[in-house]
Design an enzyme around this catalytic site. Structure first.
Site, PDB file in Angstrom:
ATOM      1  CD  GLU A 225      -2.899  -1.042   2.386  1.00 30.50           C
ATOM      2  OE1 GLU A 225      -4.146  -0.869   2.056  1.00 30.50           O
ATOM      3  OE2 GLU A 225      -2.453  -0.921   3.610  1.00 30.50           O
TER       4      GLU A 225
ATOM      5  CB  CYS B 104      -5.987   6.952   3.405  1.00 27.33           C
ATOM      6  SG  CYS B 104      -7.520   6.266   4.164  1.00 27.33           S
TER       7      CYS B 104
ATOM      8  CB  CYS C 298      -8.609   3.430   6.405  1.00 23.47           C
ATOM      9  SG  CYS C 298      -8.112   2.845   4.778  1.00 23.47           S
TER      10      CYS C 298
HETATM   11 ZN    ZN Z   1      -7.719   4.248   3.353  1.00 17.04          ZN
END
Ligand code: ZN
Length: 645
Positions: free
Chosen positions: A325, A343, A409
């Site tokens: 990620e 995010c 998230c």
């Molecule tokens: Zn996220």
């Protein structure tokens, strides 16, 4: 050489703090986005958290629930561990939204969640629904993997926001007690743990807590955790041994993943998990601002240069790989497989915003604006109900928004960022105001000696004309710093009709006008918004021979619905002339770009797959829409980097 102030505890030379959300009334472009979050997203976030079973885990009056999300194959992590953070961000989003639009039903639900957390909190201040309810007895045994302090950080941010928006301080008091407890467990003194979280977040949250409570010890704890990161003996090694694990069996192999591979002041490459990196750098920037810490600032500038010169998508997205990620190698920016987590772009906006704490500089504001207008809000549908986790720059039509994610998230992160957009627009310091972003809005800013009200009247980003009216109780001397974006080739500025020579007053991309301001003083700024074709550095192999269309802060893309042919057949000649058209009925009102382009023709291939003769070309009209608004109509192809030349 002039003497620079030494690091710790010196009074900062400039310390621009962001206004709280209630200080800025947002209208225009961002007003519509905030309304979508207030009208839809905030309730959806709460509802999805309930459906996921989160309240069963935090409510001590309910039976301990079963594990709903299995442990990761490495056996140490389940995403259920992070539920406190999802609730923290949901509370934060709700706080900003109920401030903008009263929503008594949602506020009552959030109050009930806060009551649960208060009831759950232990005598000593500790608070973690996972470790109290699901794995009792294991607290502080695995900071590396289990997000324990990360969850605390998000609940602190939620608490600060809820207090600022509603005046209710129950959660703020709960989280202050928890922060007090954390401050007894972690720190430099004998008997204290020398630890910090494997997922950064607490650092920036503690700075917020210190600012709102005035309690400087939270700031010191943030600084401690920033400086302790990556020191030897390595906390994550020691911690693993203490729980009987072999540190070398760490799933991600080395501590670049969580930016703990060396002390932060020695770091010069943005590495590892992208969201973790952005949160760390944001916390570092806060600490550098608050302590006037030039060493830390230098490290941040090295990291900033690395990201912006080699590792950032043209959309402000970042972190190309799904494996970690996060970051891979220099100039590796694949388009169709771009991870570019929502995010992470939100995190870049956080970091850039905090770099501006050390003084106005458009290199930071430009990146903040880029991430805000493109790679972050692409993660939220226009109506506020659907989400992206990944934000690719090319799609064959199969990448579409979803209702929720097992690792949720992103939805509350984009929700809280949009709903708090006013805080990104301004910086306030003693005798200084900085305008970082232009948007129709009214801000009431605290410059120490006085309160200054600024009203922006503008259709930005659709139009580059920005009128700013000053309102003060009595004539007041202060400096108004107005950002002139680096992408803008031509700008003009006047005060009360008198032109200002921008060259003479502009430093670091901000025009500084210091004078005695009176109520009714009018500033007019005009930014040219010419459509430009951007090229990527030749080492970005995925973009060779391609161009991206940009107008002002907005990156554009083609969608299949507007361009009914395979998008990679299209070529945009360098001399193409684009017209910008505001279409009020399209995608809630956007400026689209139209031009005549060329396309490789398919009509004369007669069933061949290969041939010697190059394709014939034909002229086709093309229409581009802002990237953030893609996939809000029927699914189809999308392309940011178009064949150029
Ligand atoms: Zn996220």
């Amino acid at each position: 050489m002039s003497a620079l102030p030494s690091a710790a505890h010196d009074v900062p030379r400039a310390r621009f703090r962001p206004p709280a959300v209630p200080q800025v009334e947002v209208r225009g472009f961002w007003g519509a986005r905030v309304d979508a979050v207030a009208d839809k997203t905030a309730d959806i976030l709460y509802q999805r958290c309930v459906e996921a079973g989160m309240l069963d885990q935090i409510d001590p009056d309910r039976p301990v629930p079963a594990l709903r999300i299995p442990f990761h194959p490495n056996g140490t992590v389940t995403m259920q561990m992070f539920w406190d953070s999802d609730l923290g961000k949901t509370i934060e989003t709700a706080a900003y939204c109920v401030y903008r639009k009263p929503n008594p039903a949602l506020e009552a639900k959030i109050d009930a969640v806060i009551d649960m957390f208060e009831k759950l909190q232990q005598e000593d201040g500790y608070l973690s629904s996972w470790y109290q309810r699901m794995e009792p007895g294991k607290r502080w045994t695995n900071l590396r993997d289990c997000h324990e302090l990360y969850c605390a950080g998000h609940l602190i941010e939620g608490a600060v926001a809820y207090y600022q928006a509603t005046g209710k301080r129950k959660l703020l008091d709960v989280m202050s007690r928890y922060a007090d407890h954390i401050g007894t467990v972690f720190g430099p003194n004998p008997g204290q743990r020398k630890g910090y979280c494997g997922h950064e977040e607490l650092e920036l949250a503690l700075v917020k807590l210190a600012r709102v409570t005035g309690n400087h010890k939270y700031m010191d704890l943030a600084k401690y955790m920033v400086d302790q990161r990556g020191q030897q003996p390595h906390y994550f090694d020691e911690e693993a041994k203490a729980r009987g694990a072999d540190p070398s069996e760490y799933h991600f192999k080395n501590y670049e993943y969580n930016q703990a591979h060396k002390p932060v002041r020695e770091q010069d490459k943005v590495v590892g998990h992208a969201v973790r990196a952005m949160y760390l750098y944001a916390g570092m920037a806060d600490v550098a601002t608050e302590y006037g810490d030039d060493d830390l600032r230098k490290a941040l500038d090295r990291l900033w240069d690395d990201l912006n010169s080699k590792r950032l998508y043209v959309t402000g997205g970042l972190g190309p790989s799904a494996d970690n990620e996060g970051f891979t190698s220099d100039y590796d920016l694949p388009n169709e497989t771009a991870y570019a987590e929502t995010c992470a772009a939100v995190g870049l906006a956080f970091w850039a915003n905090r770099m501006l704490g050390m003084g106005p500089n458009t290199r930071y504001a430009d990146a903040m604006e880029l991430a805000l207008y493109n790679g972050s809000i692409s993660g939220l549908s226009l109506d506020g109900s659907l989400f992206f986790y990944e934000n690719p720059l090319e799609s064959r039509g199969g990448h579409n928004r979803w209702k929720w994610h097992r690792c949720p998230c992103c939805p509350p992160n984009i929700g809280r960022m949009v709903a708090s957009i006013g805080t990104y627009m301004y910086g306030q310091a003693e005798g200084e105001v900085a305008v970082h972003l232009y948007c129709d809005s009214t801000a009431t800013l605290d410059i120490g000696s006085a309160e200054v009200k600024l009203t922006q009247n503008t259709r930005y980003p659709w139009d580059g004309a920005i009128g700013i009216t000053v309102d003060v109780d009595k004539p007041t001397r202060f400096a108004l710093n107005l950002r002139i974006p680096a992408w803008c080739r031509k700008a003009t500025l006047s005060v009360n009709g008198a032109p200002i020579d921008l060259k003479g007053v502009t430093e670091d991309g901000y025009a500084r006008i210091e004078r005695e301001w009176k109520a009714g003083d009018a500033v007019q700024l005009d930014l040219d918004l010419t459509v430009e074709q951007l090229h990527a550095h030749p080492e970005v192999r995925q973009d060779v021979g391609r161009v991206t269309l940009k107008r002002g802060p907005l990156v554009y893309c083609l969608e299949g619905i507007d361009n009914p042919l395979s998008l990679n057949r299209i070529r945009v000649p360098a001399a193409s002339s684009f017209t910008a058209n505001f279409e009020p009925g399209l995608l809630e009102g956007v400026v689209t770009l139209a031009a005549e382009a060329e396309a490789d023709a398919t009509g004369d291939w007669n069933g061949d797959l290969y041939r010697i003769a190059p394709p014939q070309t034909e002229t086709v009209p093309i229409k581009a829409v802002p990237y953030y608004a893609w996939d809000n109509r029927e699914p189809g192809e999308m392309l940011v980097w178009l064949r150029g030349g």
